[in-house]
Design an enzyme around this catalytic site. Structure first.
Site, PDB file in Angstrom:
ATOM      1  N   LYS A 137       2.416   7.310   0.922  1.00 27.81           N
ATOM      2  CA  LYS A 137       1.367   7.362  -0.094  1.00 27.81           C
ATOM      3  C   LYS A 137       0.017   7.199   0.596  1.00 27.81           C
ATOM      4  O   LYS A 137      -0.164   6.292   1.406  1.00 27.81           O
ATOM      5  CB  LYS A 137       1.558   6.264  -1.138  1.00 27.81           C
ATOM      6  CG  LYS A 137       2.705   6.541  -2.088  1.00 27.81           C
ATOM      7  CD  LYS A 137       2.611   5.723  -3.354  1.00 27.81           C
ATOM      8  CE  LYS A 137       2.901   4.259  -3.110  1.00 27.81           C
ATOM      9  NZ  LYS A 137       4.293   4.023  -2.751  1.00 27.81           N
TER      10      LYS A 137
ATOM     11  N   THR B  96       3.754  -5.057   5.784  1.00 30.47           N
ATOM     12  CA  THR B  96       2.417  -5.011   6.404  1.00 30.47           C
ATOM     13  C   THR B  96       1.286  -5.354   5.455  1.00 30.47           C
ATOM     14  O   THR B  96       0.164  -5.576   5.908  1.00 30.47           O
ATOM     15  CB  THR B  96       2.140  -3.605   6.975  1.00 30.47           C
ATOM     16  OG1 THR B  96       2.325  -2.632   5.931  1.00 30.47           O
ATOM     17  CG2 THR B  96       3.062  -3.287   8.133  1.00 30.47           C
TER      18      THR B  96
ATOM     19  N   PHE C 173      -2.487   2.357   2.809  1.00 27.22           N
ATOM     20  CA  PHE C 173      -3.250   1.192   2.361  1.00 27.22           C
ATOM     21  C   PHE C 173      -2.383  -0.058   2.254  1.00 27.22           C
ATOM     22  O   PHE C 173      -2.798  -1.062   1.681  1.00 27.22           O
ATOM     23  CB  PHE C 173      -3.923   1.486   1.015  1.00 27.22           C
ATOM     24  CG  PHE C 173      -2.970   2.012  -0.029  1.00 27.22           C
ATOM     25  CD1 PHE C 173      -2.407   1.183  -0.976  1.00 27.22           C
ATOM     26  CD2 PHE C 173      -2.634   3.355  -0.041  1.00 27.22           C
ATOM     27  CE1 PHE C 173      -1.523   1.677  -1.920  1.00 27.22           C
ATOM     28  CE2 PHE C 173      -1.752   3.863  -0.984  1.00 27.22           C
ATOM     29  CZ  PHE C 173      -1.189   3.019  -1.928  1.00 27.22           C
ATOM     30  N   TYR C 174      -1.184  -0.004   2.811  1.00 30.75           N
ATOM     31  CA  TYR C 174      -0.321  -1.187   2.867  1.00 30.75           C
ATOM     32  C   TYR C 174      -0.691  -1.982   4.118  1.00 30.75           C
ATOM     33  O   TYR C 174      -0.011  -1.939   5.132  1.00 30.75           O
ATOM     34  CB  TYR C 174       1.146  -0.788   2.910  1.00 30.75           C
ATOM     35  CG  TYR C 174       1.674  -0.168   1.632  1.00 30.75           C
ATOM     36  CD1 TYR C 174       0.967  -0.241   0.446  1.00 30.75           C
ATOM     37  CD2 TYR C 174       2.893   0.500   1.617  1.00 30.75           C
ATOM     38  CE1 TYR C 174       1.453   0.325  -0.717  1.00 30.75           C
ATOM     39  CE2 TYR C 174       3.387   1.065   0.458  1.00 30.75           C
ATOM     40  CZ  TYR C 174       2.668   0.976  -0.708  1.00 30.75           C
ATOM     41  OH  TYR C 174       3.152   1.550  -1.859  1.00 30.75           O
ATOM     42  N   GLY C 175      -1.795  -2.682   4.031  1.00 30.91           N
ATOM     43  CA  GLY C 175      -2.286  -3.428   5.175  1.00 30.91           C
ATOM     44  C   GLY C 175      -3.633  -2.885   5.615  1.00 30.91           C
ATOM     45  O   GLY C 175      -4.126  -1.874   5.089  1.00 30.91           O
TER      46      GLY C 175
END
Length: 329
Positions: free
Chosen positions: A87, A26, A56-58
């Site tokens: 995370k 993502t 915050f992955y994307g």
């Protein structure tokens, strides 16, 4: 020479010998969820039961949590099979940690709202140490969330031995996550991260076990990286450093060829033999299957790797300068 096995349980739940990192599914975008979940399903069916994701992955409306909601809505029977690590407490827009009690609670609540009951959070990690907040304060907030049943446990990410001890005194973490690979071995320093975790009986999770692709054997020239690839900004992939690191990666490939396996499998096996759970990530099913295959290094092979890499230095820092202040804190 260490020949340990990777952790068998995390947060009181059994985990497979190799985990799975969801970041690239993502982070950049463009991968349809129906395609992404094929890799997730392949990972799970091949023993990768520990999944690592991030808020915050994307973008805020299409990060790991949204993909996870999609997956577990389609496969509700898999929720109990996956040990999920998230995370968070991190501002992806400014790349800064936000680990005050208020920020941690808000991050957890946001995750739970997006998941909407399809999967519990087994492990929640502030992605980095907040320099404005004592670790003891952050851990107390995490302990309260565990006691309230909102998260199963908490972990630490990119911390040093001193921080681990301070956190453990307040409330023991269920895991410590650190970048760890044949190219990133700082956690093995005497009295450092891994020694401390072994002493305190804390499982260690190793992210980027293939060093962002260096240890896959696929990178030979700078042209092998697409022009828009984010790795161009990372020191180890920049001209001057790149050429030196190719030679080290080629040595790992030579060991793999003699063994009849891939460079990635050798690199992942080495991480396991240090007693660390590797969490390689891939967007392609064939790579997921490659990474999930168990390989055992002989003592001679492990010694060969140690001798070669011990005589050379990986060229370039792990992260660009803008990220350095929040590493190993």
């Amino acid at each position: 020479m260490s020949t340990l096995s990777s952790p068998k349980t995390i947060a009181g739940k059994p985990v497979g010998p190799i985990g799975y990192g969801l970041m690239m599914l993502t982070l950049v975008g463009g991968i349809p969820y129906d395609e992404a979940i094929k890799s997730m399903k392949a990972a799970l069916e091949n023993g990768s039961t520990f999944w690592n994701a991030g808020t915050f992955y994307g973008p805020p409306d299409a990060n790991s949590l949204h993909l996870l909601k999609y997956y577990f809505t389609k496969y509700p029977e898999d929720a109990s099979r996956v040990v999920l690590s998230i995370k968070g407490a991190y501002d992806g827009a400014t790349q800064t940690p936000k680990a005050s009690p208020e920020s941690i609670r808000a991050s957890v609540d946001e995750c739970l709202a997006i998941l909407d009951g399809v999967k519990s959070i087994d492990l929640f990690e502030p992605a980095r140490i907040d320099p404005e907040v004592p670790i003891e304060t952050s851990v107390k907030a995490l302990q309260e969330l565990v006691q309230a049943g909102k998260i199963g446990s908490y972990g630490l990410s990119e911390v040093n031995a001193h921080t681990i001890r301070r956190a453990h005194t307040v409330f023991p973490p269920a895991a410590v996550e650190v970048e760890f690979s044949l190219f990133s071995r700082h956690a093995l320093e005497k009295g450092g991260i891994i020694d401390t975790c072994r002493e305190l009986d804390i499982p260690v999770v190793g992210y980027s076990p293939l060093d962002r692709g260096w240890l896959t054997g696929q990178l030979k020239t700078l042209e092998d990286l697409p022009k828009d690839d984010i790795r161009h900004y990372y020191p180890r992939f920049q001209p001057g450093n790149f050429e030196k690191n190719v030679k080290l990666a080629e040595f790992v490939e030579q060991v793999a060829v003699k063994k009849g396996v891939t460079s990635a499998q050798v690199a992942i096996a080495w991480v396991q033999q240090q007693g660390v759970l590797p969490i390689p990530g891939s967007t392609k099913v064939e790579r997921v299957l490659e990474n999930a295959k168990r390989v055992q290094l002989t003592e001679a092979e492990a010694a060969e790797l140690e001798n070669a890499l011990g005589k050379a230095t990986v060229s370039g820092a792990r992260y660009p300068e803008m990220f350095q202040a929040h590493l190993n804190q």
